[in-house]
Design an enzyme around this catalytic site. Sequence first.
Site, PDB file in Angstrom:
ATOM      1  CE  LYS A 115      -3.746   0.431   2.701  1.00 53.51           C
ATOM      2  NZ  LYS A 115      -4.667   0.300   3.850  1.00 53.51           N
ATOM      3  CD  GLU A 173       9.647  -7.105   6.144  1.00 53.85           C
ATOM      4  OE1 GLU A 173       9.264  -7.784   7.588  1.00 53.85           O
ATOM      5  OE2 GLU A 173       8.576  -6.569   5.772  1.00 53.85           O
ATOM      6  N   GLY A 198      -5.011  -5.573   5.764  1.00 56.05           N
ATOM      7  CA  GLY A 198      -4.034  -5.895   5.221  1.00 56.05           C
ATOM      8  C   GLY A 198      -4.810  -7.639   4.605  1.00 56.05           C
ATOM      9  NE  ARG A 199      -6.233  -8.276  10.892  1.00 56.03           N
ATOM     10  CZ  ARG A 199      -5.690  -7.727  11.434  1.00 56.03           C
ATOM     11  NH1 ARG A 199      -4.949  -6.874  10.698  1.00 56.03           N
ATOM     12  NH2 ARG A 199      -6.390  -6.950  12.397  1.00 56.03           N
ATOM     13  CD  GLU A 220      -1.827  -8.782  11.130  1.00 62.35           C
ATOM     14  OE1 GLU A 220      -0.446  -9.539  10.960  1.00 62.35           O
ATOM     15  OE2 GLU A 220      -2.445  -8.134   9.777  1.00 62.35           O
ATOM     16  CG  HIS A 229      -1.693 -40.696   8.420  1.00 61.31           C
ATOM     17  ND1 HIS A 229      -1.546 -42.112   8.741  1.00 61.31           N
ATOM     18  CD2 HIS A 229      -2.375 -40.947   7.822  1.00 61.31           C
ATOM     19  CE1 HIS A 229      -2.508 -42.419   8.340  1.00 61.31           C
ATOM     20  NE2 HIS A 229      -2.932 -41.852   7.264  1.00 61.31           N
ATOM     21  CE  LYS A 288       5.908  -5.143  10.113  1.00 59.35           C
ATOM     22  NZ  LYS A 288       4.597  -4.536   9.566  1.00 59.35           N
TER      23      LYS A 288
END
Length: 564
Positions: free
Chosen positions: A226, A232, A286-287, A374, A405, A527
Amino acid sequence: MSSSSSSFDLSTSLPSWSVLQGLKDALPDNFSIADQFKQDPARIANLSKTFSVDDPANDLKIKILFDFSKNLVTNDILKNLFNLTGESHVDLLKDKLFDGQHINFTENRAVYHIALRNTNKDKALFVDDKNVSTGVNSVLDHMKEFSDSVRSGQWKGYTGKKIKNIVNIGIGGSDLGPVMVTEALKSYASPSDLNVHFVSNIDGTHVSEVLKYVDPESTLFLIASKTFTTAETITNANTAKNWFLKSLPQEAIKNHFVALSTNKSEVEKFGINPKNMFGFENWVGGRYSVWSSIGLSICLFIGFDNFLKFLKGAEAMDLHFLNTSSSSQDNIPTFGALLSIWYNNFYNAQTHLVAPFDQYLHRFPAYLQQLSMESNGKSVTRKNIFTNYQTGTILFGEPATNSQHSFFQLVHQGTKLIPADFILAANSHNPVENNLHQKMLASNFFAQAEALMLGKNEDQLIKENTPEDLIPHKIFKGNRPTTSILCEKINPETLGALIAYYEHVTFVEGAVWNINSYDQWGVELGKILAKVIGEELNDAKPVDSHDPSTQTLINTFKQWSTFY
Protein backbone atom coordinates in the site's frame (compact mmCIF):
# COMPACT_ATOMS: atom_id res chain seq x y z
CA MET A 1 -11.68 9.37 17.98
CA SER A 2 -12.68 7.91 21.31
CA SER A 3 -13.66 4.30 21.76
CA SER A 4 -17.03 3.20 20.41
CA SER A 5 -20.08 4.29 22.40
CA SER A 6 -21.33 0.73 22.14
CA SER A 7 -18.40 -0.59 24.15
CA PHE A 8 -18.51 -1.68 27.78
CA ASP A 9 -15.81 -2.38 30.32
CA LEU A 10 -15.08 -6.11 30.52
CA SER A 11 -16.90 -9.09 29.05
CA THR A 12 -16.89 -10.77 32.45
CA SER A 13 -19.28 -8.04 33.65
CA LEU A 14 -21.98 -9.12 31.19
CA PRO A 15 -24.94 -10.78 32.99
CA SER A 16 -24.94 -13.81 30.68
CA TRP A 17 -21.21 -14.31 31.22
CA SER A 18 -21.71 -15.23 34.87
CA VAL A 19 -24.75 -17.36 33.96
CA LEU A 20 -22.63 -19.25 31.43
CA GLN A 21 -19.90 -19.80 33.98
CA GLY A 22 -22.51 -21.27 36.31
CA LEU A 23 -23.84 -23.53 33.56
CA LYS A 24 -20.33 -24.71 32.75
CA ASP A 25 -19.58 -25.41 36.42
CA ALA A 26 -22.84 -27.35 36.73
CA LEU A 27 -22.16 -29.65 33.80
CA PRO A 28 -21.70 -33.21 35.10
CA ASP A 29 -18.38 -34.96 34.55
CA ASN A 30 -20.13 -37.46 32.35
CA PHE A 31 -21.78 -34.81 30.15
CA SER A 32 -22.00 -36.34 26.68
CA ILE A 33 -22.70 -34.85 23.27
CA ALA A 34 -23.99 -38.25 22.17
CA ASP A 35 -26.48 -38.24 25.04
CA GLN A 36 -27.70 -34.81 23.96
CA PHE A 37 -28.77 -36.32 20.64
CA LYS A 38 -30.73 -39.02 22.49
CA GLN A 39 -32.43 -36.46 24.73
CA ASP A 40 -33.23 -34.03 21.90
CA PRO A 41 -34.34 -35.63 18.60
CA ALA A 42 -34.45 -32.16 17.02
CA ARG A 43 -30.81 -31.37 17.87
CA ILE A 44 -29.41 -31.89 14.37
CA ALA A 45 -32.26 -29.88 12.82
CA ASN A 46 -31.82 -27.01 15.27
CA LEU A 47 -28.02 -26.96 15.37
CA SER A 48 -27.26 -27.28 11.67
CA LYS A 49 -27.66 -24.39 9.23
CA THR A 50 -27.61 -24.43 5.45
CA PHE A 51 -26.31 -21.39 3.56
CA SER A 52 -27.68 -21.53 0.03
CA VAL A 53 -27.55 -19.28 -3.03
CA ASP A 54 -28.99 -20.33 -6.40
CA ASP A 55 -28.79 -17.48 -8.89
CA PRO A 56 -28.79 -18.81 -12.49
CA ALA A 57 -28.89 -15.28 -13.90
CA ASN A 58 -25.44 -14.61 -12.46
CA ASP A 59 -24.27 -18.24 -12.71
CA LEU A 60 -23.90 -18.41 -8.93
CA LYS A 61 -24.48 -21.53 -6.89
CA ILE A 62 -23.54 -22.00 -3.24
CA LYS A 63 -24.58 -24.74 -0.86
CA ILE A 64 -22.82 -25.01 2.50
CA LEU A 65 -24.06 -27.04 5.46
CA PHE A 66 -22.72 -25.86 8.83
CA ASP A 67 -23.25 -28.66 11.35
CA PHE A 68 -22.77 -27.25 14.86
CA SER A 69 -24.51 -30.19 16.57
CA LYS A 70 -21.36 -32.05 17.68
CA ASN A 71 -20.43 -29.34 20.18
CA LEU A 72 -20.43 -29.29 23.99
CA VAL A 73 -23.58 -27.22 24.36
CA THR A 74 -27.13 -27.58 25.59
CA ASN A 75 -30.11 -25.46 24.55
CA ASP A 76 -29.71 -23.44 27.76
CA ILE A 77 -26.04 -22.81 27.08
CA LEU A 78 -26.81 -21.70 23.52
CA LYS A 79 -29.56 -19.39 24.71
CA ASN A 80 -27.17 -17.60 27.06
CA LEU A 81 -24.34 -17.53 24.52
CA PHE A 82 -26.63 -15.71 22.12
CA ASN A 83 -27.71 -13.40 24.96
CA LEU A 84 -24.08 -12.21 25.03
CA THR A 85 -24.54 -10.61 21.61
CA GLY A 86 -27.25 -8.28 22.85
CA GLU A 87 -25.41 -7.44 26.05
CA SER A 88 -22.21 -6.66 24.11
CA HIS A 89 -24.05 -4.63 21.44
CA VAL A 90 -22.87 -6.79 18.53
CA ASP A 91 -25.61 -5.57 16.20
CA LEU A 92 -24.85 -1.94 16.98
CA LEU A 93 -21.19 -2.44 16.17
CA LYS A 94 -22.15 -4.48 13.09
CA ASP A 95 -24.30 -1.59 11.84
CA LYS A 96 -21.34 0.75 12.29
CA LEU A 97 -19.12 -1.66 10.36
CA PHE A 98 -21.55 -1.80 7.44
CA ASP A 99 -22.15 1.95 7.65
CA GLY A 100 -18.49 2.81 7.07
CA GLN A 101 -17.93 4.31 10.52
CA HIS A 102 -14.49 4.44 12.16
CA ILE A 103 -14.74 1.34 14.34
CA ASN A 104 -10.94 0.99 14.18
CA PHE A 105 -10.66 3.81 16.69
CA THR A 106 -6.93 3.47 17.53
CA GLU A 107 -6.07 4.30 13.91
CA ASN A 108 -9.17 6.46 13.31
CA ARG A 109 -10.23 4.38 10.30
CA ALA A 110 -13.31 2.79 8.88
CA VAL A 111 -13.24 -0.97 8.37
CA TYR A 112 -14.94 -1.27 5.02
CA HIS A 113 -13.61 -4.25 3.10
CA ILE A 114 -17.25 -5.26 2.63
CA ALA A 115 -17.52 -2.36 0.16
CA LEU A 116 -15.03 -4.13 -2.10
CA ARG A 117 -17.51 -6.95 -2.72
CA ASN A 118 -20.55 -4.77 -3.25
CA THR A 119 -21.34 -5.82 -6.82
CA ASN A 120 -24.26 -3.39 -7.28
CA LYS A 121 -22.46 -0.56 -9.05
CA ASP A 122 -25.38 1.82 -8.49
CA LYS A 123 -25.38 1.38 -4.72
CA ALA A 124 -23.74 4.29 -2.89
CA LEU A 125 -21.51 3.44 0.06
CA PHE A 126 -20.08 6.22 2.19
CA VAL A 127 -16.97 6.74 4.28
CA ASP A 128 -16.51 10.24 5.71
CA ASP A 129 -19.34 11.53 3.48
CA LYS A 130 -17.58 10.29 0.34
CA ASN A 131 -19.21 7.73 -1.94
CA VAL A 132 -16.47 5.11 -2.13
CA SER A 133 -18.38 2.94 -4.61
CA THR A 134 -17.07 5.11 -7.43
CA GLY A 135 -13.45 4.33 -6.57
CA VAL A 136 -14.15 0.64 -5.96
CA ASN A 137 -15.87 0.31 -9.35
CA SER A 138 -13.06 2.20 -11.08
CA VAL A 139 -10.42 -0.17 -9.69
CA LEU A 140 -12.52 -3.22 -10.63
CA ASP A 141 -12.90 -1.88 -14.17
CA HIS A 142 -9.14 -1.37 -14.35
CA MET A 143 -8.53 -4.90 -13.06
CA LYS A 144 -10.89 -6.34 -15.67
CA GLU A 145 -9.33 -4.39 -18.52
CA PHE A 146 -5.79 -5.28 -17.48
CA SER A 147 -6.40 -8.95 -16.71
CA ASP A 148 -8.34 -9.46 -19.93
CA SER A 149 -5.48 -7.87 -21.85
CA VAL A 150 -2.80 -10.06 -20.24
CA ARG A 151 -4.81 -13.28 -20.47
CA SER A 152 -5.72 -12.73 -24.12
CA GLY A 153 -2.10 -12.06 -25.07
CA GLN A 154 -2.84 -8.48 -26.11
CA TRP A 155 -0.52 -7.21 -23.35
CA LYS A 156 2.96 -8.29 -24.31
CA GLY A 157 6.37 -8.08 -22.82
CA TYR A 158 8.97 -5.58 -24.03
CA THR A 159 10.30 -7.93 -26.71
CA GLY A 160 6.83 -8.90 -27.93
CA LYS A 161 6.53 -12.18 -26.03
CA LYS A 162 3.25 -13.15 -24.40
CA ILE A 163 3.19 -13.05 -20.59
CA LYS A 164 3.51 -16.58 -19.19
CA ASN A 165 4.45 -15.98 -15.56
CA ILE A 166 2.97 -13.70 -12.91
CA VAL A 167 5.16 -13.02 -9.86
CA ASN A 168 3.36 -11.41 -6.93
CA ILE A 169 5.76 -9.76 -4.46
CA GLY A 170 4.16 -8.88 -1.13
CA ILE A 171 3.96 -9.99 2.48
CA GLY A 172 1.24 -10.62 5.08
CA GLY A 173 -2.20 -9.92 3.64
CA SER A 174 -0.62 -8.96 0.31
CA ASP A 175 0.60 -12.54 0.00
CA LEU A 176 -1.41 -14.94 2.16
CA GLY A 177 -4.77 -14.15 0.55
CA PRO A 178 -3.68 -14.35 -3.10
CA VAL A 179 -1.61 -17.50 -2.44
CA MET A 180 -4.51 -19.23 -0.72
CA VAL A 181 -7.14 -18.28 -3.30
CA THR A 182 -5.05 -19.09 -6.37
CA GLU A 183 -4.30 -22.50 -4.87
CA ALA A 184 -7.92 -23.07 -3.87
CA LEU A 185 -9.23 -22.14 -7.32
CA LYS A 186 -6.47 -23.68 -9.39
CA SER A 187 -8.98 -25.77 -11.34
CA TYR A 188 -10.55 -22.53 -12.62
CA ALA A 189 -7.27 -21.21 -14.02
CA SER A 190 -6.97 -20.73 -17.73
CA PRO A 191 -5.18 -20.33 -20.05
CA SER A 192 -3.10 -23.24 -18.84
CA ASP A 193 0.18 -21.62 -19.87
CA LEU A 194 -0.22 -18.71 -17.42
CA ASN A 195 1.55 -19.52 -14.14
CA VAL A 196 1.47 -17.57 -10.89
CA HIS A 197 4.30 -17.40 -8.34
CA PHE A 198 4.60 -15.65 -4.98
CA VAL A 199 7.53 -14.07 -3.15
CA SER A 200 7.06 -12.92 0.44
CA ASN A 201 9.91 -14.02 2.72
CA ILE A 202 12.85 -11.64 3.03
CA ASP A 203 15.08 -14.73 3.01
CA GLY A 204 16.88 -14.39 -0.33
CA THR A 205 16.16 -18.03 -1.02
CA HIS A 206 12.50 -17.26 -1.72
CA VAL A 207 13.03 -14.73 -4.49
CA SER A 208 16.02 -16.66 -5.88
CA GLU A 209 14.07 -19.89 -6.21
CA VAL A 210 11.23 -18.15 -8.05
CA LEU A 211 13.54 -16.29 -10.43
CA LYS A 212 15.18 -19.59 -11.42
CA TYR A 213 12.00 -20.67 -13.17
CA VAL A 214 10.88 -17.53 -14.99
CA ASP A 215 12.04 -15.71 -18.10
CA PRO A 216 12.35 -11.91 -17.87
CA GLU A 217 10.87 -11.46 -21.35
CA SER A 218 7.62 -13.24 -20.44
CA THR A 219 7.21 -12.39 -16.75
CA LEU A 220 4.95 -9.79 -15.15
CA PHE A 221 5.78 -8.63 -11.61
CA LEU A 222 3.06 -7.36 -9.26
CA ILE A 223 4.54 -5.31 -6.40
CA ALA A 224 1.96 -5.34 -3.60
CA SER A 225 2.50 -2.69 -0.94
CA LYS A 226 0.00 0.00 0.00
CA THR A 227 2.71 2.49 0.99
CA PHE A 228 5.35 1.07 -1.37
CA THR A 229 7.73 1.28 1.57
CA THR A 230 7.20 -2.14 3.21
CA ALA A 231 10.80 -3.18 3.87
CA GLU A 232 10.57 -6.87 2.93
CA THR A 233 8.45 -6.25 -0.16
CA ILE A 234 10.54 -3.40 -1.58
CA THR A 235 13.79 -5.28 -0.92
CA ASN A 236 12.44 -8.29 -2.82
CA ALA A 237 11.07 -6.00 -5.54
CA ASN A 238 14.45 -4.30 -6.03
CA THR A 239 16.17 -7.68 -6.21
CA ALA A 240 13.69 -8.75 -8.89
CA LYS A 241 14.19 -5.47 -10.76
CA ASN A 242 17.99 -5.79 -10.67
CA TRP A 243 17.69 -9.36 -11.98
CA PHE A 244 15.34 -8.14 -14.72
CA LEU A 245 17.64 -5.27 -15.78
CA LYS A 246 20.49 -7.69 -16.40
CA SER A 247 18.56 -8.84 -19.46
CA LEU A 248 16.39 -5.89 -20.52
CA PRO A 249 16.71 -2.07 -20.50
CA GLN A 250 15.18 0.30 -17.95
CA GLU A 251 12.38 1.28 -20.32
CA ALA A 252 11.18 -2.34 -20.35
CA ILE A 253 9.97 -2.01 -16.75
CA LYS A 254 6.72 -0.44 -17.98
CA ASN A 255 5.82 -3.71 -19.70
CA HIS A 256 6.76 -6.01 -16.85
CA PHE A 257 6.12 -4.27 -13.49
CA VAL A 258 2.78 -3.29 -11.94
CA ALA A 259 2.14 -1.64 -8.57
CA LEU A 260 -0.67 -2.52 -6.15
CA SER A 261 -0.23 0.63 -4.10
CA THR A 262 -1.46 4.13 -3.29
CA ASN A 263 1.94 5.87 -3.17
CA LYS A 264 2.30 7.34 -6.65
CA SER A 265 5.63 9.10 -6.03
CA GLU A 266 7.37 5.95 -4.74
CA VAL A 267 5.85 3.89 -7.55
CA GLU A 268 7.20 6.33 -10.14
CA LYS A 269 10.58 6.43 -8.40
CA PHE A 270 10.76 2.65 -8.76
CA GLY A 271 10.19 3.06 -12.50
CA ILE A 272 6.59 1.85 -12.79
CA ASN A 273 4.19 3.75 -15.03
CA PRO A 274 1.37 5.21 -12.85
CA LYS A 275 -1.08 3.87 -15.45
CA ASN A 276 -0.03 0.43 -14.21
CA MET A 277 -0.88 1.29 -10.62
CA PHE A 278 -3.89 -0.22 -8.83
CA GLY A 279 -4.90 1.55 -5.64
CA PHE A 280 -6.98 0.78 -2.56
CA GLU A 281 -8.10 2.88 0.39
CA ASN A 282 -6.82 3.10 3.94
CA TRP A 283 -10.06 1.48 5.17
CA VAL A 284 -8.85 -1.78 3.64
CA GLY A 285 -6.80 -3.67 6.24
CA GLY A 286 -4.03 -5.93 4.99
CA ARG A 287 -5.60 -9.18 6.16
CA TYR A 288 -8.88 -8.13 4.52
CA SER A 289 -7.35 -6.95 1.25
CA VAL A 290 -7.75 -10.06 -0.93
CA TRP A 291 -10.98 -8.50 -2.26
CA SER A 292 -9.15 -5.36 -3.43
CA SER A 293 -6.54 -4.78 -6.12
CA ILE A 294 -4.30 -7.02 -3.98
CA GLY A 295 -6.35 -9.77 -5.65
CA LEU A 296 -5.02 -8.85 -9.11
CA SER A 297 -2.93 -12.04 -9.25
CA ILE A 298 -6.15 -14.00 -8.62
CA CYS A 299 -7.93 -12.04 -11.32
CA LEU A 300 -5.12 -12.76 -13.79
CA PHE A 301 -5.03 -16.45 -12.87
CA ILE A 302 -8.74 -17.36 -12.89
CA GLY A 303 -10.14 -14.52 -15.01
CA PHE A 304 -12.24 -11.50 -14.06
CA ASP A 305 -15.59 -13.29 -14.33
CA ASN A 306 -14.51 -15.88 -11.75
CA PHE A 307 -13.02 -13.15 -9.55
CA LEU A 308 -16.39 -11.39 -9.66
CA LYS A 309 -18.13 -14.61 -8.56
CA PHE A 310 -15.62 -14.79 -5.69
CA LEU A 311 -16.70 -11.29 -4.62
CA LYS A 312 -20.40 -12.13 -5.01
CA GLY A 313 -20.06 -15.22 -2.81
CA ALA A 314 -18.61 -13.08 -0.04
CA GLU A 315 -21.28 -10.46 -0.61
CA ALA A 316 -23.99 -13.12 -0.17
CA MET A 317 -22.55 -14.08 3.24
CA ASP A 318 -22.28 -10.37 4.12
CA LEU A 319 -25.98 -9.89 3.45
CA HIS A 320 -26.90 -12.96 5.49
CA PHE A 321 -24.79 -11.70 8.40
CA LEU A 322 -26.12 -8.13 8.14
CA ASN A 323 -29.78 -9.02 7.77
CA THR A 324 -29.94 -11.74 10.45
CA SER A 325 -29.98 -10.56 14.04
CA SER A 326 -26.88 -11.54 15.96
CA SER A 327 -29.20 -12.70 18.74
CA SER A 328 -30.70 -15.29 16.40
CA GLN A 329 -29.35 -18.82 16.15
CA ASP A 330 -29.98 -18.52 12.40
CA ASN A 331 -27.00 -16.17 12.13
CA ILE A 332 -24.34 -18.62 10.95
CA PRO A 333 -21.13 -16.62 11.58
CA THR A 334 -22.41 -15.58 15.02
CA PHE A 335 -23.08 -19.24 15.88
CA GLY A 336 -19.49 -20.15 15.00
CA ALA A 337 -18.08 -17.20 16.93
CA LEU A 338 -20.03 -17.94 20.11
CA LEU A 339 -18.87 -21.56 20.10
CA SER A 340 -15.30 -20.27 19.86
CA ILE A 341 -15.92 -17.97 22.84
CA TRP A 342 -17.51 -20.85 24.80
CA TYR A 343 -14.42 -23.02 24.45
CA ASN A 344 -11.88 -20.23 24.84
CA ASN A 345 -13.37 -18.58 27.88
CA PHE A 346 -15.27 -21.32 29.69
CA TYR A 347 -13.29 -24.46 28.78
CA ASN A 348 -9.90 -22.67 28.75
CA ALA A 349 -9.19 -24.11 25.30
CA GLN A 350 -6.09 -22.42 23.90
CA THR A 351 -6.30 -23.62 20.31
CA HIS A 352 -8.67 -24.07 17.40
CA LEU A 353 -8.06 -26.55 14.59
CA VAL A 354 -9.19 -25.97 11.01
CA ALA A 355 -8.70 -29.08 8.89
CA PRO A 356 -9.81 -28.84 5.26
CA PHE A 357 -10.44 -32.24 3.68
CA ASP A 358 -9.47 -30.72 0.35
CA GLN A 359 -5.98 -30.42 -1.13
CA TYR A 360 -6.89 -27.22 -2.97
CA LEU A 361 -7.52 -25.61 0.45
CA HIS A 362 -4.08 -26.52 1.79
CA ARG A 363 -3.22 -22.84 2.44
CA PHE A 364 -6.60 -22.01 4.00
CA PRO A 365 -5.48 -22.54 7.64
CA ALA A 366 -2.43 -20.30 7.10
CA TYR A 367 -4.70 -17.58 5.72
CA LEU A 368 -7.07 -17.92 8.67
CA GLN A 369 -4.16 -17.70 11.11
CA GLN A 370 -3.51 -14.10 10.12
CA LEU A 371 -7.21 -13.27 9.93
CA SER A 372 -7.90 -14.61 13.42
CA MET A 373 -4.71 -14.11 15.41
CA GLU A 374 -3.68 -10.71 14.05
CA SER A 375 -7.25 -9.47 14.51
CA ASN A 376 -8.02 -10.80 17.98
CA GLY A 377 -4.60 -11.25 19.56
CA LYS A 378 -5.32 -8.27 21.80
CA SER A 379 -5.38 -7.76 25.57
CA VAL A 380 -6.86 -4.25 25.86
CA THR A 381 -10.56 -3.45 25.55
CA ARG A 382 -12.20 -0.66 23.57
CA LYS A 383 -12.40 1.15 26.92
CA ASN A 384 -8.58 0.98 27.21
CA ILE A 385 -8.67 -1.56 30.05
CA PHE A 386 -6.52 -4.68 30.15
CA THR A 387 -8.74 -7.76 29.94
CA ASN A 388 -9.10 -10.24 32.79
CA TYR A 389 -10.05 -13.00 30.33
CA GLN A 390 -8.60 -14.80 27.33
CA THR A 391 -9.14 -13.39 23.85
CA GLY A 392 -7.77 -14.74 20.55
CA THR A 393 -7.28 -18.47 20.12
CA ILE A 394 -4.22 -20.10 18.57
CA LEU A 395 -5.52 -21.23 15.19
CA PHE A 396 -3.69 -24.00 13.35
CA GLY A 397 -4.36 -26.62 10.75
CA GLU A 398 -3.26 -28.72 7.81
CA PRO A 399 -5.17 -30.59 5.13
CA ALA A 400 -6.61 -33.95 6.09
CA THR A 401 -5.99 -36.78 5.59
CA ASN A 402 -2.28 -35.85 5.96
CA SER A 403 -2.88 -34.23 9.34
CA GLN A 404 -4.60 -37.38 10.64
CA HIS A 405 -1.18 -39.01 10.50
CA SER A 406 0.54 -36.20 12.41
CA PHE A 407 -1.29 -34.26 15.12
CA PHE A 408 -4.71 -35.95 15.24
CA GLN A 409 -3.29 -38.28 17.90
CA LEU A 410 -3.18 -35.28 20.26
CA VAL A 411 -6.68 -34.21 19.24
CA HIS A 412 -8.11 -37.67 20.01
CA GLN A 413 -6.21 -38.81 23.11
CA GLY A 414 -4.21 -35.85 24.35
CA THR A 415 -4.84 -33.89 27.52
CA LYS A 416 -5.90 -30.72 25.72
CA LEU A 417 -9.35 -29.84 24.44
CA ILE A 418 -8.96 -28.81 20.79
CA PRO A 419 -12.21 -27.68 19.11
CA ALA A 420 -12.04 -28.34 15.38
CA ASP A 421 -13.63 -27.25 12.11
CA PHE A 422 -13.64 -29.89 9.36
CA ILE A 423 -14.30 -28.71 5.79
CA LEU A 424 -15.20 -30.95 2.84
CA ALA A 425 -16.62 -30.55 -0.66
CA ALA A 426 -19.16 -33.19 -1.70
CA ASN A 427 -17.95 -32.94 -5.30
CA SER A 428 -14.30 -33.10 -6.29
CA HIS A 429 -12.76 -31.26 -9.22
CA ASN A 430 -10.77 -34.43 -9.83
CA PRO A 431 -13.12 -37.45 -9.61
CA VAL A 432 -10.42 -39.96 -10.47
CA GLU A 433 -10.82 -43.75 -10.26
CA ASN A 434 -14.61 -43.52 -10.32
CA ASN A 435 -14.56 -41.15 -7.32
CA LEU A 436 -12.67 -43.67 -5.19
CA HIS A 437 -10.38 -40.96 -3.78
CA GLN A 438 -13.28 -38.65 -2.90
CA LYS A 439 -15.19 -41.46 -1.21
CA MET A 440 -12.17 -42.32 0.93
CA LEU A 441 -11.67 -38.65 1.75
CA ALA A 442 -15.33 -38.24 2.70
CA SER A 443 -15.31 -41.40 4.82
CA ASN A 444 -12.50 -39.91 6.89
CA PHE A 445 -14.31 -36.55 7.17
CA PHE A 446 -17.39 -38.25 8.63
CA ALA A 447 -15.49 -40.82 10.68
CA GLN A 448 -13.10 -38.42 12.38
CA ALA A 449 -15.90 -36.17 13.64
CA GLU A 450 -17.91 -39.17 14.80
CA ALA A 451 -14.92 -40.77 16.51
CA LEU A 452 -14.01 -37.54 18.28
CA MET A 453 -17.56 -37.29 19.62
CA LEU A 454 -18.22 -40.94 20.54
CA GLY A 455 -14.78 -42.14 21.59
CA LYS A 456 -14.33 -45.73 22.72
CA ASN A 457 -14.82 -46.97 26.28
CA GLU A 458 -13.50 -49.84 28.34
CA ASP A 459 -16.60 -52.03 27.86
CA GLN A 460 -16.23 -51.87 24.10
CA LEU A 461 -12.58 -52.82 24.30
CA ILE A 462 -13.32 -55.78 26.58
CA LYS A 463 -15.92 -57.04 24.09
CA GLU A 464 -13.23 -56.86 21.41
CA ASN A 465 -10.97 -59.07 23.57
CA THR A 466 -8.39 -56.32 23.96
CA PRO A 467 -5.49 -57.43 26.21
CA GLU A 468 -5.98 -55.96 29.67
CA ASP A 469 -2.68 -54.11 29.72
CA LEU A 470 -3.57 -52.34 26.43
CA ILE A 471 -7.04 -51.22 27.45
CA PRO A 472 -5.95 -47.85 28.99
CA HIS A 473 -3.94 -47.09 25.86
CA LYS A 474 -6.86 -47.77 23.53
CA ILE A 475 -9.51 -45.81 25.42
CA PHE A 476 -10.80 -42.76 23.55
CA LYS A 477 -12.65 -40.50 25.96
CA GLY A 478 -14.56 -38.85 23.10
CA ASN A 479 -16.68 -35.75 23.67
CA ARG A 480 -14.20 -33.77 21.56
CA PRO A 481 -16.15 -31.00 19.78
CA THR A 482 -16.20 -30.50 16.02
CA THR A 483 -18.04 -28.27 13.57
CA SER A 484 -18.48 -29.93 10.17
CA ILE A 485 -18.68 -27.64 7.14
CA LEU A 486 -19.89 -29.49 4.05
CA CYS A 487 -19.83 -27.62 0.73
CA GLU A 488 -21.49 -28.82 -2.43
CA LYS A 489 -18.37 -27.78 -4.38
CA ILE A 490 -15.44 -25.43 -3.88
CA ASN A 491 -16.11 -22.89 -6.61
CA PRO A 492 -15.20 -19.17 -6.58
CA GLU A 493 -18.46 -18.08 -4.96
CA THR A 494 -18.36 -20.81 -2.29
CA LEU A 495 -14.79 -19.90 -1.37
CA GLY A 496 -15.79 -16.24 -1.13
CA ALA A 497 -18.64 -17.14 1.21
CA LEU A 498 -16.38 -19.33 3.38
CA ILE A 499 -13.80 -16.57 3.82
CA ALA A 500 -16.51 -14.03 4.65
CA TYR A 501 -17.94 -16.49 7.19
CA TYR A 502 -14.62 -16.59 9.05
CA GLU A 503 -14.23 -12.80 8.77
CA HIS A 504 -17.56 -12.32 10.50
CA VAL A 505 -16.73 -15.00 13.09
CA THR A 506 -13.65 -12.92 13.89
CA PHE A 507 -15.72 -9.74 14.08
CA VAL A 508 -18.26 -11.21 16.54
CA GLU A 509 -15.49 -12.67 18.73
CA GLY A 510 -13.87 -9.24 18.94
CA ALA A 511 -17.19 -7.50 19.62
CA VAL A 512 -18.03 -9.81 22.54
CA TRP A 513 -14.47 -9.59 23.89
CA ASN A 514 -14.76 -5.80 23.50
CA ILE A 515 -11.46 -5.43 21.67
CA ASN A 516 -10.43 -3.66 18.47
CA SER A 517 -10.06 -6.44 15.91
CA TYR A 518 -8.72 -4.09 13.23
CA ASP A 519 -5.42 -2.66 14.40
CA GLN A 520 -2.15 -4.58 14.72
CA TRP A 521 0.24 -2.64 16.90
CA GLY A 522 1.81 -5.90 18.05
CA VAL A 523 3.72 -6.30 14.80
CA GLU A 524 5.39 -2.89 15.02
CA LEU A 525 7.99 -3.26 17.79
CA GLY A 526 9.90 -6.05 16.08
CA LYS A 527 10.00 -4.02 12.85
CA ILE A 528 11.43 -1.00 14.65
CA LEU A 529 14.14 -3.03 16.39
CA ALA A 530 14.96 -4.83 13.13
CA LYS A 531 15.73 -1.46 11.47
CA VAL A 532 18.15 -0.56 14.27
CA ILE A 533 19.88 -3.94 14.16
CA GLY A 534 19.92 -3.84 10.37
CA GLU A 535 22.16 -0.77 10.53
CA GLU A 536 24.42 -2.53 13.03
CA LEU A 537 24.86 -5.45 10.61
CA ASN A 538 26.44 -3.22 7.97
CA ASP A 539 29.93 -3.80 9.36
CA ALA A 540 31.86 -6.42 11.32
CA LYS A 541 32.24 -4.29 14.44
CA PRO A 542 31.01 -6.07 17.62
CA VAL A 543 27.94 -4.57 19.27
CA ASP A 544 27.45 -3.87 22.96
CA SER A 545 24.07 -2.09 23.04
CA HIS A 546 21.71 -5.04 23.55
CA ASP A 547 20.77 -7.56 26.20
CA PRO A 548 23.45 -10.26 26.74
CA SER A 549 21.65 -12.89 24.68
CA THR A 550 20.91 -10.70 21.65
CA GLN A 551 24.39 -9.20 21.82
CA THR A 552 26.03 -12.65 21.80
CA LEU A 553 23.86 -13.81 18.90
CA ILE A 554 24.66 -10.73 16.77
CA ASN A 555 28.37 -10.91 17.44
CA THR A 556 28.50 -14.64 16.75
CA PHE A 557 26.59 -14.07 13.50
CA LYS A 558 29.20 -11.48 12.47
CA GLN A 559 32.06 -13.85 13.31
CA TRP A 560 30.57 -16.72 11.34
CA SER A 561 29.25 -14.82 8.30
CA THR A 562 31.42 -14.83 5.19
CA PHE A 563 30.24 -11.50 3.75
CA TYR A 564 32.14 -9.24 6.19
